[in-house]
Design a protein around this motif. Sequence first.
Motif, PDB file in Angstrom:
ATOM      1  N   LYS A  42      76.880  22.570  18.962  1.00 25.42           N
ATOM      2  CA  LYS A  42      77.044  22.123  20.569  1.00 25.42           C
ATOM      3  C   LYS A  42      77.927  23.083  21.342  1.00 25.42           C
ATOM      4  O   LYS A  42      78.227  22.937  22.324  1.00 25.42           O
ATOM      5  CB  LYS A  42      77.275  20.701  20.620  1.00 25.42           C
ATOM      6  N   VAL A  43      78.964  23.534  20.330  1.00 31.15           N
ATOM      7  CA  VAL A  43      80.016  24.531  20.802  1.00 31.15           C
ATOM      8  C   VAL A  43      79.714  25.783  21.172  1.00 31.15           C
ATOM      9  O   VAL A  43      80.035  26.454  22.038  1.00 31.15           O
ATOM     10  CB  VAL A  43      81.296  24.259  19.845  1.00 31.15           C
ATOM     11  N   ALA A  44      79.090  26.456  20.004  1.00 32.50           N
ATOM     12  CA  ALA A  44      78.700  27.743  19.940  1.00 32.50           C
ATOM     13  C   ALA A  44      77.542  28.162  19.097  1.00 32.50           C
ATOM     14  O   ALA A  44      77.086  27.181  18.394  1.00 32.50           O
ATOM     15  CB  ALA A  44      80.072  28.513  19.298  1.00 32.50           C
ATOM     16  N   PRO A  45      76.567  29.265  19.610  1.00 30.78           N
ATOM     17  CA  PRO A  45      75.603  29.598  18.597  1.00 30.78           C
ATOM     18  C   PRO A  45      75.881  29.829  17.264  1.00 30.78           C
ATOM     19  O   PRO A  45      76.922  30.295  17.013  1.00 30.78           O
ATOM     20  CB  PRO A  45      75.135  31.028  19.486  1.00 30.78           C
ATOM     21  N   ILE A  46      75.076  29.167  16.182  1.00 26.40           N
ATOM     22  CA  ILE A  46      75.231  29.773  14.947  1.00 26.40           C
ATOM     23  C   ILE A  46      74.372  30.737  14.282  1.00 26.40           C
ATOM     24  O   ILE A  46      72.996  30.369  14.584  1.00 26.40           O
ATOM     25  CB  ILE A  46      75.103  28.337  14.099  1.00 26.40           C
ATOM     26  N   ALA A  47      75.011  31.478  13.819  1.00 27.77           N
ATOM     27  CA  ALA A  47      74.150  32.678  13.372  1.00 27.77           C
ATOM     28  C   ALA A  47      73.455  32.805  12.081  1.00 27.77           C
ATOM     29  O   ALA A  47      72.366  32.956  11.685  1.00 27.77           O
ATOM     30  CB  ALA A  47      75.087  34.161  13.140  1.00 27.77           C
ATOM     31  N   ALA A  48      74.015  31.774  11.098  1.00 27.56           N
ATOM     32  CA  ALA A  48      73.641  31.578   9.742  1.00 27.56           C
ATOM     33  C   ALA A  48      74.553  30.324   9.252  1.00 27.56           C
ATOM     34  O   ALA A  48      75.663  29.999   9.308  1.00 27.56           O
ATOM     35  CB  ALA A  48      73.650  32.676   8.816  1.00 27.56           C
ATOM     36  N   VAL A  49      73.756  29.654   8.355  1.00 26.77           N
ATOM     37  CA  VAL A  49      74.531  28.468   7.546  1.00 26.77           C
ATOM     38  C   VAL A  49      74.213  28.675   6.270  1.00 26.77           C
ATOM     39  O   VAL A  49      73.154  28.967   5.668  1.00 26.77           O
ATOM     40  CB  VAL A  49      73.755  27.058   7.773  1.00 26.77           C
ATOM     41  N   GLU A  50      75.453  29.077   5.559  1.00 26.85           N
ATOM     42  CA  GLU A  50      75.324  29.198   3.871  1.00 26.85           C
ATOM     43  C   GLU A  50      75.612  27.969   2.959  1.00 26.85           C
ATOM     44  O   GLU A  50      76.715  27.389   3.386  1.00 26.85           O
ATOM     45  CB  GLU A  50      76.318  30.295   3.709  1.00 26.85           C
ATOM     46  N   ILE A  51      74.852  27.846   2.129  1.00 26.53           N
ATOM     47  CA  ILE A  51      74.837  26.692   1.337  1.00 26.53           C
ATOM     48  C   ILE A  51      74.516  27.196   0.028  1.00 26.53           C
ATOM     49  O   ILE A  51      73.565  28.201  -0.148  1.00 26.53           O
ATOM     50  CB  ILE A  51      74.093  25.491   1.832  1.00 26.53           C
ATOM     51  N   GLU A  52      74.720  26.400  -1.096  1.00 25.84           N
ATOM     52  CA  GLU A  52      74.170  26.560  -2.471  1.00 25.84           C
ATOM     53  C   GLU A  52      72.835  25.759  -2.517  1.00 25.84           C
ATOM     54  O   GLU A  52      72.718  24.584  -2.272  1.00 25.84           O
ATOM     55  CB  GLU A  52      75.276  25.815  -3.412  1.00 25.84           C
ATOM     56  N   LEU A  53      71.679  26.738  -2.865  1.00 22.57           N
ATOM     57  CA  LEU A  53      70.357  26.194  -2.702  1.00 22.57           C
ATOM     58  C   LEU A  53      69.781  27.091  -3.874  1.00 22.57           C
ATOM     59  O   LEU A  53      69.657  28.322  -4.034  1.00 22.57           O
ATOM     60  CB  LEU A  53      69.851  26.526  -1.386  1.00 22.57           C
ATOM     61  N   SER A  54      69.154  26.458  -4.817  1.00 26.47           N
ATOM     62  CA  SER A  54      68.520  26.776  -6.169  1.00 26.47           C
ATOM     63  C   SER A  54      67.769  25.814  -6.779  1.00 26.47           C
ATOM     64  O   SER A  54      67.871  24.657  -6.636  1.00 26.47           O
ATOM     65  CB  SER A  54      69.690  27.635  -7.008  1.00 26.47           C
TER      66      SER A  54
END
Length: 326
Positions: A161-173
Motif C-alpha cells: 500500500k506504500v510502495a510497489p514491491i518488486a519481489a518477495v523472498e522467502i524460504e520455499l522448498s
Amino acid sequence: MSDGGLTMRQMQHLLGFTWTPSPTSYEDAFKVMKTALKQGANFWNGGEHYGPPDANSLQLLKAYFTKYPEDAEKVVLSIKGGMGKDHAFDGTEKGVRPSVENCVRLLGGSKKIDIFECARVDKNTPIEETMAALLKMRNEGLIGGIGLSEVRAETIRRAAKVAPIAAVEIELSLWSTDPTRNGILDACRELKIPVVAYSPLGRGFLTGKFQSPDDIPEGDRRRTFPRFQEGMFDANMKLVRALEGIANKKGVTLPQIAISWVLALEKQFDVTIIPIPGSTKRDRVLENTTVVSLADAELAEVDVILSQNPVEGERYAENVMRLSDG
C-alpha cells in the motif's frame, strides 16, 4: 524493470551468492557466474552480510562487473541488507539508508542495485515507515526497486500500500513448504508480486550429499540448525530417500526434482516463482538450471511423500527464528 515489478517470466533461474565455509577464488567464481548467465540465470542475489566486510558478495560482484562490464545490463541484481551488529535490524530511514549507501559504495558504480530488500523486518518499526524510506531512496536513484524478505502475508499487503514491491523472498522448498499454506503465495498472486524462493535445495540437505551430521564441515553454520542435529537429521533423511526414489525412476537428480517442484507451484498458485540455488561449481549450475517436467501423477506422489515424511526441527536456531516476521 517496470515501476513495480520485474518481467520475471524471462528469468527462470537465479544465482545465489550466499555464505559458504570454503572460499572460492574470484577467477573460479567468475567461471561459475559466466556459466549461469549463459544458462539464462540472469537474476542474481547477493547480500551485504554474505561474507566478512572486506570480502563479501558485493566485492565479488564489483570485481566481476568491472572485468565484464558488458554483463551489467544483462543481470538483474537483488541485494539484501539492513543488518546491524548482533543481527539487529533498524527499519527506520536512519537505520536503512547507511546499508543502502554502503552497498552502492561497495559496488563502486560497476552495477546498479536493481532490487534492495531488508533481510528481516524490524518489529519495532512499522513496515510502512521502512517502505517509505526505501521508496525515497528509490526515487533518489540509489536503488531500482524494493523487495521484501522473510515476511508474512499481512506484512506484504501493508507494504504494498506504500510502495510497489518488486519481489518477495522467502524460504520455499520441499524442505520448507509453509508458504503454500500460510497465505504468502496467495498474497503475492493477488498483488502480482514475483516470489524469490531461497534455499530450494534445503541448504544442501535435498542434494543427498549429507548422510550424517558428521558430513557437515567444521565451521559450517548448518551445524547450528535444528534440522541438521542428531535425531532430527535421521528423521529428515527419510524424506530425502523417498524423494530419491522419484528421481531415480525419472532418471534425473534429486536437486532437479526439488527445483522443478518449486517451479511447479507457479501453476498451482498462479504466481511467478524464481528458485535461488546457491552454486559455487559450474557443474552444479548446469544441473540446477536443467529443469525437468513433473507430471501430475509425479506431483501427487511427492505430495504423499511430504505428508508421510514431515520435516522435523525449525529452519533456524531459536534466536534467529525470533527475527522472522512471525
